[in-house]
Design an enzyme around this catalytic site. Sequence first.
Site, PDB file in Angstrom:
ATOM      1  N   LYS A  22       0.835  -1.216   0.000  1.00 56.89           N
ATOM      2  CA  LYS A  22       0.000   0.000   0.000  1.00 56.89           C
ATOM      3  C   LYS A  22       0.866   1.262   0.000  1.00 56.89           C
ATOM      4  O   LYS A  22       0.633   2.186  -0.780  1.00 56.89           O
ATOM      5  CB  LYS A  22      -0.893   0.007   1.254  1.00 56.89           C
ATOM      6  CG  LYS A  22      -1.554   1.350   1.519  1.00 56.89           C
ATOM      7  CD  LYS A  22      -2.387   1.355   2.773  1.00 56.89           C
ATOM      8  CE  LYS A  22      -1.645   1.634   4.051  1.00 56.89           C
ATOM      9  NZ  LYS A  22      -1.453   3.030   4.424  1.00 56.89           N
ATOM     10  N   ASN A  23       1.872   1.280   0.885  1.00 57.70           N
ATOM     11  CA  ASN A  23       2.619   2.524   1.071  1.00 57.70           C
ATOM     12  C   ASN A  23       3.601   2.830  -0.057  1.00 57.70           C
ATOM     13  O   ASN A  23       4.247   3.888  -0.057  1.00 57.70           O
ATOM     14  CB  ASN A  23       3.320   2.527   2.435  1.00 57.70           C
ATOM     15  CG  ASN A  23       2.292   2.708   3.555  1.00 57.70           C
ATOM     16  OD1 ASN A  23       1.128   3.012   3.286  1.00 57.70           O
ATOM     17  ND2 ASN A  23       2.720   2.517   4.798  1.00 57.70           N
ATOM     18  N   CYS A 126      -4.610  12.603  13.295  1.00 56.79           N
ATOM     19  CA  CYS A 126      -5.369  11.355  13.165  1.00 56.79           C
ATOM     20  C   CYS A 126      -5.154  10.539  14.428  1.00 56.79           C
ATOM     21  O   CYS A 126      -4.484  10.987  15.357  1.00 56.79           O
ATOM     22  CB  CYS A 126      -4.955  10.583  11.932  1.00 56.79           C
ATOM     23  SG  CYS A 126      -3.333   9.884  12.060  1.00 56.79           S
ATOM     24  N   ARG A 131       0.760  14.507  13.701  1.00 51.52           N
ATOM     25  CA  ARG A 131       1.310  14.358  12.359  1.00 51.52           C
ATOM     26  C   ARG A 131       1.326  15.666  11.547  1.00 51.52           C
ATOM     27  O   ARG A 131       0.625  15.809  10.557  1.00 51.52           O
ATOM     28  CB  ARG A 131       0.555  13.253  11.607  1.00 51.52           C
ATOM     29  CG  ARG A 131       0.678  11.923  12.303  1.00 51.52           C
ATOM     30  CD  ARG A 131      -0.121  10.845  11.624  1.00 51.52           C
ATOM     31  NE  ARG A 131       0.581  10.260  10.499  1.00 51.52           N
ATOM     32  CZ  ARG A 131       0.046   9.334   9.707  1.00 51.52           C
ATOM     33  NH1 ARG A 131      -1.178   8.928   9.900  1.00 51.52           N
ATOM     34  NH2 ARG A 131       0.739   8.828   8.716  1.00 51.52           N
ATOM     35  N   ASP A 318       4.820   0.494  12.052  1.00 48.23           N
ATOM     36  CA  ASP A 318       3.619  -0.134  11.493  1.00 48.23           C
ATOM     37  C   ASP A 318       3.475  -1.606  11.893  1.00 48.23           C
ATOM     38  O   ASP A 318       2.489  -2.249  11.540  1.00 48.23           O
ATOM     39  CB  ASP A 318       3.621  -0.015   9.961  1.00 48.23           C
ATOM     40  CG  ASP A 318       3.353   1.407   9.494  1.00 48.23           C
ATOM     41  OD1 ASP A 318       2.940   2.236  10.325  1.00 48.23           O
ATOM     42  OD2 ASP A 318       3.553   1.686   8.297  1.00 48.23           O
ATOM     43  N   ARG A 410      -8.534  -0.562   4.648  1.00 51.69           N
ATOM     44  CA  ARG A 410      -7.673   0.470   4.069  1.00 51.69           C
ATOM     45  C   ARG A 410      -6.317  -0.112   3.679  1.00 51.69           C
ATOM     46  O   ARG A 410      -5.672   0.403   2.771  1.00 51.69           O
ATOM     47  CB  ARG A 410      -7.429   1.600   5.077  1.00 51.69           C
ATOM     48  CG  ARG A 410      -8.664   2.383   5.401  1.00 51.69           C
ATOM     49  CD  ARG A 410      -8.340   3.534   6.288  1.00 51.69           C
ATOM     50  NE  ARG A 410      -7.399   4.433   5.590  1.00 51.69           N
ATOM     51  CZ  ARG A 410      -6.986   5.587   6.063  1.00 51.69           C
ATOM     52  NH1 ARG A 410      -7.405   5.997   7.234  1.00 51.69           N
ATOM     53  NH2 ARG A 410      -6.154   6.343   5.391  1.00 51.69           N
TER      54      ARG A 410
HETATM   55  C1  EPZ Z   1       4.302   7.025   6.609  1.00 49.03           C
HETATM   56  O1  EPZ Z   1       3.506   8.042   7.216  1.00 49.03           O
HETATM   57  C2  EPZ Z   1       3.406   5.827   6.442  1.00 49.03           C
HETATM   58  N1  EPZ Z   1       2.283   6.162   5.570  1.00 49.03           N
HETATM   59  C3  EPZ Z   1       2.893   5.358   7.803  1.00 49.03           C
HETATM   60  O2  EPZ Z   1       2.109   4.200   7.628  1.00 49.03           O
HETATM   61  C4  EPZ Z   1       4.097   5.018   8.685  1.00 49.03           C
HETATM   62  O3  EPZ Z   1       3.639   4.680   9.969  1.00 49.03           O
HETATM   63  C5  EPZ Z   1       5.051   6.211   8.768  1.00 49.03           C
HETATM   64  O4  EPZ Z   1       5.407   6.658   7.431  1.00 49.03           O
HETATM   65  C6  EPZ Z   1       6.326   5.910   9.525  1.00 49.03           C
HETATM   66  O5  EPZ Z   1       6.978   4.834   8.927  1.00 49.03           O
HETATM   67  C7  EPZ Z   1       2.398   5.953   4.260  1.00 49.03           C
HETATM   68  O6  EPZ Z   1       3.421   5.557   3.736  1.00 49.03           O
HETATM   69  C8  EPZ Z   1       1.178   6.216   3.439  1.00 49.03           C
HETATM   70  P1  EPZ Z   1       6.358  10.305   8.735  1.00 49.03           P
HETATM   71  P2  EPZ Z   1       4.046   9.542   7.285  1.00 49.03           P
HETATM   72  O7  EPZ Z   1       6.264  11.601   8.012  1.00 49.03           O
HETATM   73  O8  EPZ Z   1       4.799   9.806   6.044  1.00 49.03           O
HETATM   74  C9  EPZ Z   1       6.710  13.544  12.269  1.00 49.03           C
HETATM   75  C10 EPZ Z   1       0.163   2.883   7.830  1.00 49.03           C
HETATM   76  O9  EPZ Z   1      -0.412   2.328   8.787  1.00 49.03           O
HETATM   77  N2  EPZ Z   1       6.599  14.565  11.209  1.00 49.03           N
HETATM   78  O10 EPZ Z   1       7.541   9.427   8.464  1.00 49.03           O
HETATM   79  O11 EPZ Z   1       2.895  10.405   7.607  1.00 49.03           O
HETATM   80  C11 EPZ Z   1       5.413  12.744  12.399  1.00 49.03           C
HETATM   81  O12 EPZ Z   1       4.467  13.410  13.188  1.00 49.03           O
HETATM   82  C12 EPZ Z   1       0.714   4.284   7.964  1.00 49.03           C
HETATM   83  O13 EPZ Z   1       0.294   2.352   6.718  1.00 49.03           O
HETATM   84  C13 EPZ Z   1       6.756  15.916  11.559  1.00 49.03           C
HETATM   85  O14 EPZ Z   1       6.979  16.245  12.717  1.00 49.03           O
HETATM   86  O15 EPZ Z   1       5.015   9.459   8.512  1.00 49.03           O
HETATM   87  C14 EPZ Z   1       5.930  11.453  12.997  1.00 49.03           C
HETATM   88  O16 EPZ Z   1       6.073  11.622  14.378  1.00 49.03           O
HETATM   89  C15 EPZ Z   1       0.358   4.922   9.266  1.00 49.03           C
HETATM   90  N3  EPZ Z   1       6.626  16.859  10.569  1.00 49.03           N
HETATM   91  C16 EPZ Z   1       7.315  11.291  12.353  1.00 49.03           C
HETATM   92  O17 EPZ Z   1       7.653  12.586  11.861  1.00 49.03           O
HETATM   93  C17 EPZ Z   1       6.398  16.518   9.275  1.00 49.03           C
HETATM   94  O18 EPZ Z   1       6.306  17.425   8.431  1.00 49.03           O
HETATM   95  C18 EPZ Z   1       7.360  10.307  11.181  1.00 49.03           C
HETATM   96  O19 EPZ Z   1       6.275  10.569  10.300  1.00 49.03           O
HETATM   97  C19 EPZ Z   1       6.257  15.165   8.934  1.00 49.03           C
HETATM   98  C20 EPZ Z   1       6.382  14.211   9.927  1.00 49.03           C
END
Ligand code: EPZ
Length: 431
Positions: A22-23, A126, A131, A318, A410
């Site tokens: 998916k990702n 969420c 996030r 995840d 999803r």
């Molecule tokens: C991706 O989400 C994945 N989603 C998530 O999978 C996964 O849990 C996550 O990466 C971590 O591996 C998809 O690929 C569609 P991040 P993403 O930006 O990109 C902080 C699932 O179940 N952050 O790596 O949203 C954030 O709050 C999903 O399939 C900031 O502070 O995750 C988090 O604490 C859920 N500012 C950390 O970084 C930003 O601008 C990592 O988030 C962006 C992120």
Amino acid sequence: MDRIKITGGQQLNGTIAISGAKNAALPLMIASLLTSDTLTLKNVPNLADVVQLGRILRNHGTDFTIAGKRPGKNKMQGETFHLTSRDIWDTTAPYEMVSKMRASFWVLGPLLGREHKARVSLPGGCAIGTRPVDLHLEGLKKLGANIDLEDGYVIARTPRGGLKGGKITFPLISVGATHNCLLAAVLARGETLIENAAAEPEIGDVARCLVKMGAKIEGIDTHTLKIEGVTQLEGAVHTVLPDRIEAGTYAMAVAATGGDVFLEGADPTHLQSALDLMIEAGVGIKIKKGGIQVTRGARTKLKPVHVETQPFPGFPTDLQAQFMAMMLKVPGTSSVRETIFENRFMHVAELMRMGANISQSGDKAEIEGVDELIGAQVMATDLRASASLVIGGLVAKGDTIVNRVYHLDRGFERIEEKLSAVGAKIERLSE
Ligand code: EPZ
């Protein structure tokens, strides 16, 4: 609303075919915005998030046809999407759409790259955390984008001539910000350097697809990406990589119930940290041609283990909830530290409804193994948490009903079919 009913206590034996990730499928679909040619994606999983992103892309002007439906022998091959964004007729991604799926925020980078402007709703928080998207926006600013926030929307424009290459150094690793900036930089003028980039296999998959489309990217699969912008990209054919999180989830389900299952198509190099941990706990893991064999004998007792979630190649957030479910009946104290998201323990209270003994404080949870879990009504709160409730149900005595199954839909393709084919008593109750 559909529910899933599980009658626990069955061992799992046989083969589970792993679907496309998916990702990776989501950002790959978004990459089709970068070219007026057709991008063909094979092995796309049939998931609610994929359908939702399809709606969003259609809104921007992407046409797509789907071939390769899955009846008969090739049941386990995903669908083939032909995506063509000949003209982008709308550069707005509205709130009603983006709020349903965060990854749709990643259209911002490619729209800026190709159309030099975009208006994309902020995704909002969420169930697993606030996030924010500050890193996405700071990164795009380094490529010359002017960004304003108005009425919950990001209004972004480039100077005349479009984005220009720049140096982005992320203060922390973000999968989404890396995707967004990579998808923008491929059409920027000159060179972009992305430091402290996420190196999740799904980013490598997207980068490889972009290279097939004509992008110039060095450092794929590392934390430093060097991109030499090109003026246009072409169509390509790309196969979505296997879903490491789905594979890890089924591996943990087998470890929890006992049994012997071959995870067909799973790539062990994408799952090493989780496999190492499972081996440490006493689960039998064999890397075979074309997949991973997971075994736990009926009398093999697992040992408690400790894990901390980390960006790739560390243990994935995840799989944190599923790991917890795997350890619920393991004698002794296991523990989890969640370092990626601040609120990713919503499954704890639900697992405790089944008799689990878990104490959680801050970013840490301790699991004290119990002799027995008892089936219960539980509520899915997010995608991966739902999977942990399914694993809990598989090992609990009696019936478990998982409510709010739409979370599972999803990200897990036909979970009840795949699990019942290896011996689980699991069915979907549709209403
Ligand atoms: C991706 O989400 C994945 N989603 C998530 O999978 C996964 O849990 C996550 O990466 C971590 O591996 C998809 O690929 C569609 P991040 P993403 O930006 O990109 C902080 C699932 O179940 N952050 O790596 O949203 C954030 O709050 C999903 O399939 C900031 O502070 O995750 C988090 O604490 C859920 N500012 C950390 O970084 C930003 O601008 C990592 O988030 C962006 C992120």
